[in-house]
Scaffold this active site. Structure first.
Site, PDB file in Angstrom:
ATOM      1  NE  ARG A   1      -1.477  -3.420  -5.425  1.00 17.25           N
ATOM      2  CZ  ARG A   1      -0.706  -3.626  -4.613  1.00 17.25           C
ATOM      3  NH1 ARG A   1       0.513  -3.611  -4.642  1.00 17.25           N
ATOM      4  NH2 ARG A   1      -0.835  -4.554  -3.463  1.00 17.25           N
TER       5      ARG A   1
ATOM      6  CB  ILE B   1      -0.236   0.915   5.388  1.00 13.75           C
ATOM      7  CG1 ILE B   1       0.265   0.031   6.712  1.00 13.75           C
ATOM      8  CG2 ILE B   1       0.648   0.389   4.503  1.00 13.75           C
ATOM      9  CD1 ILE B   1       1.592   0.382   7.210  1.00 13.75           C
TER      10      ILE B   1
ATOM     11  CB  CYS C   1      -5.939  -1.716  -5.346  1.00 15.06           C
ATOM     12  SG  CYS C   1      -6.375  -3.461  -5.076  1.00 15.06           S
TER      13      CYS C   1
END
Length: 420
Positions: free
Chosen positions: A92, A328, A116
């Protein structure tokens, strides 16, 4: 795909040498594209994501070599500005290549990154920032193209939300922009500061990294040089938790206590005796079981989301009832069902985990789903009774340098099994 066989319970204790920070190494590696001069980067961890990033750079025409903990990079012969799909899909962080490409070459194409599976991890903040700097953006279903005629133009950018990734993208691109760039609501993480210090070493002028306002004065050309990456604070925290759940002791060498203050405070709250020096941290539980605590993830200097899964495990085996609140990322509780299979008493209520501490976990077969969830299962297997088998441990390899060897040195009975 590899798996771990872990025979427990074992007491994890001793000394561990901390590797360089993955979340600094990746953006710094991609930022070497900003200069045509040679760069040497020290304290680079041996990780799957690092290997992928180096392959990606080499496919663009760079000459990048990883020897021990040193990376030698020469991007003077880069001839392509499209990051290949087969590499980008597995990491990513590959979005970080877009800013340097458009800043130096005027064009960059990146397929939307993989890695992920924890939530959406949108790249819109990266794209908005590059647009503000004058880049023309073309969005396909699976890729983004950024281009500019001439140089990018400095701008005042107010981030819609705090984002480490977007802060790094804008900061890197702005180094070669014409004029001054101001980033407000910038991320304050140590890895942002580390990346800024690397860019300063290359010859740009950056003020305010580590605060919520970063000012970058663009320059026409950057130079080469040598730089050493900071220790990985998440790896450090992970090994501190390993000793805490083992009711034992550990010394983390080549670490930096100043960038881990919130984690150390919570470990002390759980009953740990902690001492620190300039480049080391020691933790000792003196045989005591940890006490359950409450944590709430927040941007730095708050509690790091990348330590959430490890502290969930700490609460699982602690005395009392603990609470973990994730603010988050969504979908970052994938370790919880696997811990329940090992005997954890856990409830999920929206973005909150409630842990009723148990004295013992039982080994079983579990599946790792993302980097930090995976390492929490590895630690759980080390202290569980009996055999724990963890499938898909490639996630762990993305973020932990030689984790089985380091755990073996601490007393773990862990073996990697590779299917032929």
């Amino acid at each position: 795909m590899d798996r771990f066989h872990i025979q427990g319970p074992t007491t994890l204790k001793g000394e561990v040498v901390i590797s360089g920070a993955k979340n600094s190494a990746l953006p710094i590696l991609f930022a070497t594209l900003l200069t045509s001069e040679p760069v040497e980067i020290y304290n680079v961890p041996k990780l799957k994501d690092i290997d992928t990033a180096i392959k990606l750079l080499n496919q663009l025409g760079a000459q990048v070599e990883h020897q021990n903990i040193i990376v030698f990079s020469d991007t003077s012969k880069v001839h392509a500005c499209c990051a290949p799909y087969d590499l980008v899909k597995s990491i990513r962080a590959s979005i970080w290549i877009l800013g340097p490409l458009v800043a130096r070459f005027g064009y960059g194409k990146v397929w939307f990154p993989g890695g992920c599976s924890i939530g959406k991890r949108l790249v819109d903040l990266h794209i908005k920032g590059l647009k503000k700097l004058g880049a023309k953006i073309i969005l396909g279903e699976e890729y983004v193209i950024a281009s500019v005629n001439g140089r990018l133009q400095g701008a005042h950018i107010v981030m819609d939300k705090i984002s480490v990734g977007a802060t790094v993208t804008i900061m890197s691109a702005a180094t070669l922009a014409r004029g001054i760039t101001i980033i407000d609501n910038a991320a304050r993480e140590p890895e942002v500061i580390d990346t800024a210090n690397f860019l300063i070493m290359l010859g740009t002028n950056i003020i305010g990294a580590g605060s919520n306002r970063i000012i970058i004065e663009g320059t026409q050309k950057l130079k080469g040089g040598r730089y050493c990456i900071i220790p990985d604070r998440i790896e450090t925290g992970t090994f501190l938790v390993a000793a805490a759940i083992s009711r034992s002791h550990v010394i983390c060498l080549r670490s930096n206590p100043n960038i881990l203050k919130c984690v150390l405070r919570k470990l002390r709250e759980s009953g740990a005796d902690i001492n620190t020096g300039k480049d080391w941290i020691s933790l000792n539980m003196h045989g005591r079981r940890p006490k359950a605590i409450k944590i709430c993830t927040k941007p730095y200097p708050g509690f790091p989301t990348d330590m959430q899964a490890q502290f969930t495990l700490l609460n699982v085996v602690a005395i009392g009832v603990g609470k973990v609140i994730e603010t988050i990322f969504e979908n970052r509780f994938m370790h919880v069902p696997e811990l329940i299979r090992m005997g954890a008493r856990v409830q999920i209520l929206n973005n909150t985990i409630i842990c009723h501490g148990v004295d013992t976990l039982i080994g079983t077969r579990v599946v790792s789903t993302d980097l930090r969830a995976s390492v929490s299962l590895v630690l759980a297997g080390c202290i569980a009774e009996g055999l724990t088998i963890i499938d898909q441990v490639n996630h762990v390899d993305r973020g932990y340098d030689n984790i089985e060897r380091k755990l073996q040195n601490m007393g773990a009975h862990i073996q990697r099994i590779t299917d032929k």
